[in-house]
Design an enzyme around this catalytic site. Structure first.
Site, PDB file in Angstrom:
ATOM      1  N   VAL A  56       0.872  -1.178   0.000  1.00  0.00           N
ATOM      2  CA  VAL A  56       0.000   0.000   0.000  1.00  0.00           C
ATOM      3  C   VAL A  56       0.906   1.223   0.000  1.00  0.00           C
ATOM      4  CG1 VAL A  56      -1.713   1.336   1.285  1.00  0.00           C
ATOM      5  CG2 VAL A  56      -1.928  -1.148   1.155  1.00  0.00           C
ATOM      6  N   ALA A 101       4.498   4.161   3.044  1.00  0.00           N
ATOM      7  CA  ALA A 101       4.002   2.942   2.384  1.00  0.00           C
ATOM      8  C   ALA A 101       4.156   1.770   3.351  1.00  0.00           C
ATOM      9  CB  ALA A 101       4.807   2.669   1.113  1.00  0.00           C
ATOM     10  N   LYS A 102       3.609   0.647   3.036  1.00  0.00           N
ATOM     11  CA  LYS A 102       3.824  -0.570   3.832  1.00  0.00           C
ATOM     12  C   LYS A 102       3.469  -1.769   2.984  1.00  0.00           C
ATOM     13  CE  LYS A 102       4.940  -1.671   8.135  1.00  0.00           C
ATOM     14  NZ  LYS A 102       5.820  -0.909   9.033  1.00  0.00           N
ATOM     15  N   GLY A 103       4.083  -2.901   3.301  1.00  0.00           N
ATOM     16  CA  GLY A 103       3.765  -4.115   2.557  1.00  0.00           C
ATOM     17  C   GLY A 103       3.857  -5.332   3.435  1.00  0.00           C
ATOM     18  N   ASP A 142      10.571  -5.470   8.655  1.00  0.00           N
ATOM     19  CA  ASP A 142       9.535  -5.301   9.685  1.00  0.00           C
ATOM     20  C   ASP A 142       9.347  -6.665  10.338  1.00  0.00           C
ATOM     21  OD1 ASP A 142       7.419  -3.003  10.350  1.00  0.00           O
ATOM     22  OD2 ASP A 142       6.369  -4.901  10.516  1.00  0.00           O
TER      23      ASP A 142
END
Ligand code: NAD
Length: 414
Positions: A56, A101-103, A142
């Site tokens: 995202v 952002a992040k995934g 992460d």
């Protein structure tokens, strides 16, 4: 409550005070792009297995988007969306030239062999390689991912685009990683805890600390705070809570976790062993640091939380109703978007070094980390005093104003 609703609640509270026009609110809340992909690998036994991967990209008004990549069985679009948005506010509050952002992939990494994990990472890169890059979206480690995953990611991405280590941060130090990246989030938690207790007129030796989670963030925060003379009376991990009213021997515990499988505290016997849930509810802790999971303090257990100071090492550990109740009874909460920003700050230093083809020594990384976090803290403290609001609302106000300004300068009107 869903994770994204919690972020939206905090955003709305600050947006209200800023009198942010409705169109701008909508623009700043919605993600630029949300991608879900199927990631299929061949398991070691020859069977095929498919997982869902997400990226995202929330906002790029202030620069390329930045955010971690999580391998965890509970990863879902709502969670990734909320974490992507948090990254936009986090990079803005510490004033890094980035968006958010992040995934992640919905998979339990403990159930994968190294070979399967590598294939999963490479298959995910194949699906998203055209939307990430050093000038648009830069992933990082992460939960469930580490420098090895970052190395595979970079190697696979470079097969498409050529040499460019700045595509990802959190790399091994010997392969374009930054010295001090691994300790950065926990160290940042420690630096900011010191600043906060100074403002509150407390002394380190008289501030008893309890830390939930003894992974990357929790263990480095414990080390920093122990060295700074704080008594760490309790720590916990999935194996339970480890407690000593006199203060735990942190160097001994760090040695123990290095020598035991998966870095777990299980079996450590030089202190009392309590159930996992006991840590949050201790009556003799002055500072509570949730550094494990999101959503651990909710309306259900908030009455049992006694610590007058909370530092959010984890992302989203406190849900809004609990947050409000604690604020009303005078608890000081250092919000995640400031408290755990040390990691993304040193990721930024890594990206800068990669782009300069130059390496900084550890003392420079530490010095600049402290400078960045202390400047951000001072600003957040000032705004919270000026407007008589919580540190969380102040941090969101600063972040939203910066993103709004960048949006307007680029020609976006509200
Ligand atoms: P990690 O996987 O290294 O460590 C997590 C720790 O939490 C482990 O010790 C695990 O045993 C413990 N844990 C898991 N469930 C628990 C439970 N129910 N009770 C007590 N302990 C439990 O993860 P990390 O990198 O330290 O990240 C922790 C949190 O900090 C996450 O919310 C992450 O998003 C956030 N964060 C991490 C970084 C970073 O640089 N690593 C940066 C910003 C935010």
């Amino acid at each position: 409550m869903r994770a994204f609703e919690a972020v939206q609640y905090y955003f709305d509270e600050a947006a209200e005070l800023l009198e942010l026009p409705p169109q701008m609110r909508e623009m700043l809340l919605m993600a630029n792009r949300e991608v879900s992909v199927q990631v299929t690998i061949e398991r070691d036994n020859g069977e095929l297995a498919s997982f869902v991967g997400y990226r995202v990209q929330h906002n790029n008004s202030r620069g390329p988007m930045k955010g971690g990549l999580r391998f965890h069985h509970e990863v879902n679009l709502d969670e990734v969306r909320s974490l992507a948005s948090l990254m936009t506010w986090k990079t803005a509050v510490v004033d890094l030239p980035y968006g958010g952002a992040k995934g992640g992939i919905g998979v339990n990494p403990r159930e994968l062999s190294m070979r399967e994990k590598e294939h999963l990472t490479r298959a995910f890169v194949d699906k998203i390689q055209d939307i990430v890059g050093p000038d648009c979206d830069i992933p990082a480690p992460d939960m469930g991912t580490d420098y090895q995953v970052m190395s595979w990611f970079r190697n696979q991405w470079e097969k498409y685009h050529g040499f460019n280590p700045a595509v990802i941060t959190g790399k091994p130090v010997e392969e374009y990683g930054a010295k001090g990246r691994e300790e950065a989030t926990g160290r940042g938690v420690g630096i900011l805890t010191m600043k906060l207790i100074g403002r509150l007129g407390r002394k380190a030796e008289k501030s008893r600390v309890a830390i939930q989670g003894f992974g990357n963030v929790g263990s480095h925060a414990a080390k920093y705070l122990h060295d700074a003379q704080f008594p760490i009376i309790a720590i916990s991990d999935i194996s339970g809570t480890y407690y000593s009213s006199e203060g735990l021997n942190i160097p001994d515990i760090l040695r123990y976790t290095l020598e035991h499988p998966n870095g777990l505290l299980e079996g450590y016997s030089h202190c009392d062993h309590l159930p996992g849930s006991a840590l949050l509810e201790l009556e003799d802790a002055d500072i509570l640091i949730p550094a494990a999971l999101g959503g651990v303090v909710t309306a259900e257990n908030v009455d049992k939380i006694h610590a007058p100071i909370i530092i959010e090492g984890a992302n989203g550990p406190i849900y809004p109703l609990a947050d409000k109740q604690m604020h009303d009874r005078g608890v000081t909460i250092m919000p995640d978007i400031l408290a755990n920003a040390g990691g993304v700050t040193v990721s930024y230093f890594e990206w800068v070094q990669n782009r300069q083809h130059y390496r900084w020594p550890l003392d420079r990384v530490r010095r600049e980390l402290e400078l960045t976090l202390v400047n951000a803290f001072e600003k957040v403290w000032e705004i919270s005093q000026q407007h008589d609001v919580s540190l969380r609302t102040a941090a969101f106000m600063i972040a939203i104003q910066r993103v709004q300004r960048a949006t307007e300068l680029a020609g976006g009107r509200s």
